[in-house]
Design an enzyme around this catalytic site. Structure first.
Site, PDB file in Angstrom:
ATOM      1  N   ARG A 156     -11.227  43.775 -69.053  1.00  0.00           N
ATOM      2  CA  ARG A 156     -11.141  42.450 -69.669  1.00  0.00           C
ATOM      3  C   ARG A 156     -10.788  42.623 -71.139  1.00  0.00           C
ATOM      4  O   ARG A 156     -10.768  43.728 -71.656  1.00  0.00           O
ATOM      5  CB  ARG A 156     -12.452  41.647 -69.470  1.00  0.00           C
ATOM      6  CG  ARG A 156     -13.660  42.522 -69.702  1.00  0.00           C
ATOM      7  CD  ARG A 156     -14.694  42.057 -70.640  1.00  0.00           C
ATOM      8  NE  ARG A 156     -14.266  41.444 -71.838  1.00  0.00           N
ATOM      9  CZ  ARG A 156     -14.118  42.088 -73.003  1.00  0.00           C
ATOM     10  NH1 ARG A 156     -14.323  43.404 -73.103  1.00  0.00           N
ATOM     11  NH2 ARG A 156     -13.759  41.439 -74.085  1.00  0.00           N
ATOM     12  N   GLY A 157     -10.529  41.472 -71.798  1.00  0.00           N
ATOM     13  CA  GLY A 157     -10.027  41.517 -73.169  1.00  0.00           C
ATOM     14  C   GLY A 157      -8.507  41.400 -73.095  1.00  0.00           C
ATOM     15  O   GLY A 157      -7.870  42.080 -72.277  1.00  0.00           O
ATOM     16  N   ALA A 158      -7.947  40.529 -73.949  1.00  0.00           N
ATOM     17  CA  ALA A 158      -6.529  40.165 -73.809  1.00  0.00           C
ATOM     18  C   ALA A 158      -5.576  41.374 -73.802  1.00  0.00           C
ATOM     19  O   ALA A 158      -4.770  41.529 -72.875  1.00  0.00           O
ATOM     20  CB  ALA A 158      -6.165  39.170 -74.908  1.00  0.00           C
ATOM     21  N   ASP A 164      -7.028  35.185 -77.551  1.00  0.00           N
ATOM     22  CA  ASP A 164      -6.367  35.356 -76.247  1.00  0.00           C
ATOM     23  C   ASP A 164      -4.972  34.752 -76.225  1.00  0.00           C
ATOM     24  O   ASP A 164      -4.118  35.169 -75.453  1.00  0.00           O
ATOM     25  CB  ASP A 164      -7.221  34.752 -75.136  1.00  0.00           C
ATOM     26  CG  ASP A 164      -8.444  35.618 -74.921  1.00  0.00           C
ATOM     27  OD1 ASP A 164      -9.438  35.452 -75.658  1.00  0.00           O
ATOM     28  OD2 ASP A 164      -8.387  36.505 -74.048  1.00  0.00           O
ATOM     29  N   GLN A 180     -20.568  39.410 -73.180  1.00  0.00           N
ATOM     30  CA  GLN A 180     -19.692  40.454 -73.736  1.00  0.00           C
ATOM     31  C   GLN A 180     -20.237  40.992 -75.059  1.00  0.00           C
ATOM     32  O   GLN A 180     -20.078  42.160 -75.380  1.00  0.00           O
ATOM     33  CB  GLN A 180     -18.276  39.896 -73.965  1.00  0.00           C
ATOM     34  CG  GLN A 180     -17.452  39.693 -72.717  1.00  0.00           C
ATOM     35  CD  GLN A 180     -17.568  38.275 -72.209  1.00  0.00           C
ATOM     36  OE1 GLN A 180     -18.583  37.612 -72.400  1.00  0.00           O
ATOM     37  NE2 GLN A 180     -16.540  37.797 -71.536  1.00  0.00           N
ATOM     38  N   ASN A 231      -9.727  31.484 -77.761  1.00  0.00           N
ATOM     39  CA  ASN A 231     -10.558  32.693 -77.697  1.00  0.00           C
ATOM     40  C   ASN A 231     -11.796  32.353 -76.862  1.00  0.00           C
ATOM     41  O   ASN A 231     -11.970  31.225 -76.400  1.00  0.00           O
ATOM     42  CB  ASN A 231     -10.925  33.183 -79.109  1.00  0.00           C
ATOM     43  CG  ASN A 231     -11.548  34.564 -79.083  1.00  0.00           C
ATOM     44  OD1 ASN A 231     -11.021  35.487 -78.458  1.00  0.00           O
ATOM     45  ND2 ASN A 231     -12.694  34.736 -79.726  1.00  0.00           N
ATOM     46  N   LYS A 232     -12.640  33.319 -76.700  1.00  0.00           N
ATOM     47  CA  LYS A 232     -13.829  33.175 -75.859  1.00  0.00           C
ATOM     48  C   LYS A 232     -14.600  31.896 -76.159  1.00  0.00           C
ATOM     49  O   LYS A 232     -14.776  31.536 -77.324  1.00  0.00           O
ATOM     50  CB  LYS A 232     -14.707  34.423 -76.059  1.00  0.00           C
ATOM     51  CG  LYS A 232     -16.006  34.460 -75.300  1.00  0.00           C
ATOM     52  CD  LYS A 232     -15.861  34.250 -73.801  1.00  0.00           C
ATOM     53  CE  LYS A 232     -14.864  35.166 -73.135  1.00  0.00           C
ATOM     54  NZ  LYS A 232     -14.463  34.711 -71.781  1.00  0.00           N
ATOM     55  N   ARG A 263      -5.245  36.122 -64.331  1.00  0.00           N
ATOM     56  CA  ARG A 263      -6.018  35.294 -65.276  1.00  0.00           C
ATOM     57  C   ARG A 263      -5.012  34.457 -66.077  1.00  0.00           C
ATOM     58  O   ARG A 263      -3.930  34.960 -66.410  1.00  0.00           O
ATOM     59  CB  ARG A 263      -6.870  36.151 -66.233  1.00  0.00           C
ATOM     60  CG  ARG A 263      -8.014  36.872 -65.532  1.00  0.00           C
ATOM     61  CD  ARG A 263      -8.975  37.511 -66.510  1.00  0.00           C
ATOM     62  NE  ARG A 263      -9.861  36.539 -67.128  1.00  0.00           N
ATOM     63  CZ  ARG A 263     -10.721  36.837 -68.123  1.00  0.00           C
ATOM     64  NH1 ARG A 263     -10.752  38.072 -68.608  1.00  0.00           N
ATOM     65  NH2 ARG A 263     -11.518  35.924 -68.624  1.00  0.00           N
TER      66      ARG A 263
HETATM   67  O1  MRU Z   1     -13.103  36.859 -70.733  1.00  0.00           O
HETATM   68  P1  MRU Z   1     -12.805  38.040 -71.625  1.00  0.00           P
HETATM   69  O2  MRU Z   1     -13.960  38.930 -71.817  1.00  0.00           O
HETATM   70  O3  MRU Z   1     -11.550  38.751 -71.185  1.00  0.00           O
HETATM   71  O4  MRU Z   1     -12.483  37.370 -73.037  1.00  0.00           O
HETATM   72  C1  MRU Z   1     -12.153  38.200 -74.097  1.00  0.00           C
HETATM   73  C2  MRU Z   1     -12.008  37.491 -75.389  1.00  0.00           C
HETATM   74  O5  MRU Z   1     -12.084  36.286 -75.477  1.00  0.00           O
HETATM   75  C3  MRU Z   1     -11.646  38.331 -76.582  1.00  0.00           C
HETATM   76  O6  MRU Z   1     -12.187  37.792 -77.745  1.00  0.00           O
HETATM   77  C4  MRU Z   1     -10.108  38.366 -76.712  1.00  0.00           C
HETATM   78  O7  MRU Z   1      -9.525  38.719 -75.495  1.00  0.00           O
HETATM   79  C5  MRU Z   1      -9.667  39.296 -77.760  1.00  0.00           C
HETATM   80  S1  MRU Z   1      -9.943  40.993 -77.275  1.00  0.00           S
HETATM   81  C6  MRU Z   1      -9.222  41.982 -78.437  1.00  0.00           C
END
Ligand code: MRU
Length: 345
Positions: free
Chosen positions: A57-59, A233, A192, A243-244, A91
């Site tokens: 996970r993470g963009a 994201d 997270q 973002n999250k 996603r």
């Molecule tokens: O649902 P996730 O854990 O994939 O969400 C991640 C985030 O929102 C991060 O802040 C974003 O992807 C930046 S990661 C460098």
């Protein structure tokens, strides 16, 4: 102190997405911090499932994983167009996934050879690490001495090819001595911040304090943090940033308390084709993620829940956007066009 120590990169050894030549080796982020379990994906559909189920996970990390998924499909002789459609659908919000697949798609048009595609995937992964190191230095240079920072979600090595975006700035700022207090939000419901960011910081010897998401305004009022530093994201053409979930309320609270708000993201997160944040698709996940934890129901049977996992921070609330192409203060449509538009250098 050498340059690499000053950037904080000396402490960063975690690589959660590893290509092993015939399989993609992923550190299972559902299990951290107590189990360091690795999952091997041997097909693109396994990679797509790993992305959907948050093994990875993470963009930036999901874009990198998807690129390797295309390589696996080429090695197996799978239909590459179908493969890319499956990976793209894993996603919806993080545009890095689409950017990586667009780049793989452009390469597939000229060469479907697995080795040639592997070199493109390797470049996507390596360029992300280089971008993070550059952003870490640029972002840290904005932070004055004796600062406290608050971060949200996980934007570190786990979420990228290494070092991290917002967490990269925190690594570099801590190494330079200017960041002296780090707070991490729990980041409900998937934790997270609590499970992943606290673990990464602890591995690096960076002292950090966990807070409940709902403690953020109270923390800002106390004067202990001067910056909120987050990742992204998808950044729309006008600077609105997905973002999250929970990031938006942090930006509102930061504005109210005079705390600066920094977004750190590589250019692969900028999406000029999306005009404003209103056009960003926000992923809705299974309400069960809210109704229980670790398989244990925590809410009365029959109750309902709404589980959007991202939100959009309007660009007016963002003081600075750091990308590997430079620092943009007060990001808006004109500023983004100047850096990322067709006429940008
Ligand atoms: O649902 P996730 O854990 O994939 O969400 C991640 C985030 O929102 C991060 O802040 C974003 O992807 C930046 S990661 C460098």
């Amino acid at each position: 102190m050498t340059e690499i120590q000053a950037s904080g990169a000396a402490h960063d050894s975690l690589r959660a997405v590893q290509w092993l030549g015939d399989r993609l080796h992923l550190l299972d982020q559902r299990k951290l911090p107590f189990e360091e379990l690795w999952v091997d994906c041997r097909s693109a559909s396994e990679v797509a499932l790993a992305i959907r189920d948050l093994v990875v996970r993470g963009a930036p990390a999901i874009g990198i994983a998807a690129a390797w998924g295309v390589v696996l499909a080429a090695q197996r002789g799978d239909d590459l167009q179908k493969t890319m459609a499956t990976l793209r659908a894993a996603r919806p919000t993080a545009v890095n996934l689409m950017a990586a697949l667009d780049r793989m798609h452009a390469s597939v048009e000229s060469d479907v050879d697995a080795a040639a595609l592997a070199s493109v995937a390797r470049s996507i992964q390596d360029e992300d690490l280089a971008a993070n190191l550059a952003m870490g230095a640029m972002g840290a240079a904005l932070i004055q001495s004796d600062s406290g920072v608050l971060t949200h979600c996980n934007t570190g090595s786990l979420a990228t090819s290494g070092f991290g975006t917002a967490l990269g700035v925190i690594r570099a700022g801590y190494a330079s001595g200017n960041i002296v207090r780090v707070y991490a939000d729990e980041t409900r419901p998937w934790l997270q911040g609590a499970r992943l960011t606290m673990w990464e910081l602890q591995r690096d010897g960076i002292p950090a304090t966990l807070i409940a998401d709902s403690a953020a305004s109270h923390l800002m009022k106390s004067g202990k943090v001067q910056w909120v530093i987050v990742g992204a994201d998808r950044i729309a053409a006008n600077g609105d940033t997905a973002n999250k979930i929970g990031t938006y309320q942090l930006a509102i609270a930061a504005k109210h308390h005079g705390v600066k708000f920094m977004v750190v993201a590589p250019s692969t997160t900028v999406d000029l084709a999306t005009p404003t944040g209103d056009a960003i698709e926000i992923e809705l996940r299974n309400p069960d993620e809210l109704l229980g934890y670790a398989g244990q129901r925590t809410v009365a049977e029959g109750a309902q829940a709404w589980n959007p996992v991202f939100d959009v921070t309007p660009h007016e609330l963002i003081d600075v956007l750091v990308t590997e192409r430079g620092v943009i203060t007060q990001p808006d449509a004109a500023a983004l066009r100047a850096v990322f538009g067709p006429d940008a250098h």
